[in-house]
Design an enzyme around this catalytic site. Sequence first.
Site, PDB file in Angstrom:
ATOM      1  N   HIS A 142      10.395  -4.077   3.747  1.00 15.01           N
ATOM      2  CA  HIS A 142      10.984  -2.742   3.672  1.00 15.01           C
ATOM      3  C   HIS A 142      11.317  -2.232   5.060  1.00 15.01           C
ATOM      4  CE1 HIS A 142       6.659  -1.763   4.163  1.00 15.01           C
ATOM      5  NE2 HIS A 142       6.935  -0.502   4.402  1.00 15.01           N
ATOM      6  N   HIS A 202      -0.472   5.607   9.321  1.00 17.53           N
ATOM      7  CA  HIS A 202       0.962   5.909   9.328  1.00 17.53           C
ATOM      8  C   HIS A 202       1.227   7.266   9.969  1.00 17.53           C
ATOM      9  CE1 HIS A 202       0.290   2.984   6.113  1.00 17.53           C
ATOM     10  NE2 HIS A 202       1.543   2.610   6.246  1.00 17.53           N
ATOM     11  N   HIS A 227       0.828  -1.217   0.000  1.00 21.49           N
ATOM     12  CA  HIS A 227       0.000   0.000   0.000  1.00 21.49           C
ATOM     13  C   HIS A 227       0.866   1.274   0.000  1.00 21.49           C
ATOM     14  CE1 HIS A 227      -0.047  -0.460   4.692  1.00 21.49           C
ATOM     15  NE2 HIS A 227       1.016   0.217   4.298  1.00 21.49           N
ATOM     16  N   GLU A 284       4.487  -4.989   8.653  1.00 21.76           N
ATOM     17  CA  GLU A 284       3.080  -4.739   8.254  1.00 21.76           C
ATOM     18  C   GLU A 284       2.424  -6.008   7.689  1.00 21.76           C
ATOM     19  OE1 GLU A 284       3.128  -0.060   6.810  1.00 21.76           O
ATOM     20  OE2 GLU A 284       3.363  -1.631   5.324  1.00 21.76           O
TER      21      GLU A 284
HETATM   22  C1  DHB Z   1       6.315   3.458   2.197  1.00 26.35           C
HETATM   23  C2  DHB Z   1       5.292   3.669   3.111  1.00 26.35           C
HETATM   24  C3  DHB Z   1       4.494   2.613   3.492  1.00 26.35           C
HETATM   25  O1  DHB Z   1       3.454   2.778   4.338  1.00 26.35           O
HETATM   26  C4  DHB Z   1       4.700   1.355   3.018  1.00 26.35           C
HETATM   27  O2  DHB Z   1       3.915   0.370   3.483  1.00 26.35           O
HETATM   28  C5  DHB Z   1       5.706   1.139   2.094  1.00 26.35           C
HETATM   29  C6  DHB Z   1       6.514   2.194   1.698  1.00 26.35           C
HETATM   30  C7  DHB Z   1       7.174   4.588   1.755  1.00 26.35           C
HETATM   31  O3  DHB Z   1       6.972   5.714   2.245  1.00 26.35           O
HETATM   32  O4  DHB Z   1       8.043   4.370   0.912  1.00 26.35           O
HETATM   33 FE    FE Z   2       2.677   1.080   5.234  1.00 27.51          FE
END
Ligand code: DHB
Ligand code: FE
Length: 280
Positions: free
Chosen positions: A194, A59, A12, A241
């Site tokens: 990530h 977030h 997302h 997540e």
């Molecule tokens: C980013 C933000 C998110 O919430 C995520 O799930 C993946 C990447 C980002 O800011 O790159």
């Molecule tokens: Fe996220």
Amino acid sequence: MAHLVGGLGTSHIPSIGVALDRGQDTGDEWKPFFDGYDFPKSWVAEQKPDIAVVIFNDHGNVMFLDRLPTFALGVAERYEPVDEGWGPRDIPDFEGAEDFSWFLADKMVERHFDPMIAREIEVDHGLQVPMELFFGRPIEAWPVRVVPIWVNTLQYPIPTPQRCWELGKVLREAIDTFPGDDRVVVMGTGGLSHQLQGARAGFINRDADREWLETIGSNPERWTSMSREDYVEVFGSEGAELIMWLVMRGCMNSKVSLKHKHYVVPTSMTGAGCVVLENC
Ligand code: DHB
Ligand code: FE
């Protein structure tokens, strides 16, 4: 009774929304990512769901570290997309499935889940982006009503993978006992690997992402047996997540068929992709 039509899992990332707003989805950079959503979009259009239950995390856009519920459930009539700093987006508000939301709230409390109940709240990219990836951009209104479920994946202690799986079971019980004939699709969002902060910022684990997409349908026990710390280690601090996909998977039958999987790495700073699962 309502009917579960299937489960969807997807990343997302906020920049997906920005790419769509700027018409960059067919450009060289983004096309490989968006191409993988053609099948899920046509699958969703065929399934014609009435309700989408979307499991995601905020977030820091509408909830902050000062007061952060472990689980929250939206029971609102509608949810506005929150402006995350790129300006207001040209997408409609999301109509809430208030009736199912209250039914689920009662079921969750009965099964000792006790979520924060949100009557008035905006939704960030965690819901906006998956909705557009699977339903496309509507001209006037989204073709489905939504039930948002927020999971804290922002600040420790986050819930355990096992707890997310159990929430899926409660969600399924609510779907199976909700009077009427609504068709429900469940969407787990977030990930894949990530890490946006700290010494491992930029961390991506391609092998683990591919294994996740391949086995989340066939062998979820592989993933529910891991600890929260394992998730951070394997998928990165924000890749954790992925525990939210376990709500979607926990909601489905023990046997499912994997209709589609898609992975593109890197997308922004993450491993990104999706799955489409159907009950067997
Ligand atoms: C980013 C933000 C998110 O919430 C995520 O799930 C993946 C990447 C980002 O800011 O790159
Ligand atoms: Fe996220």
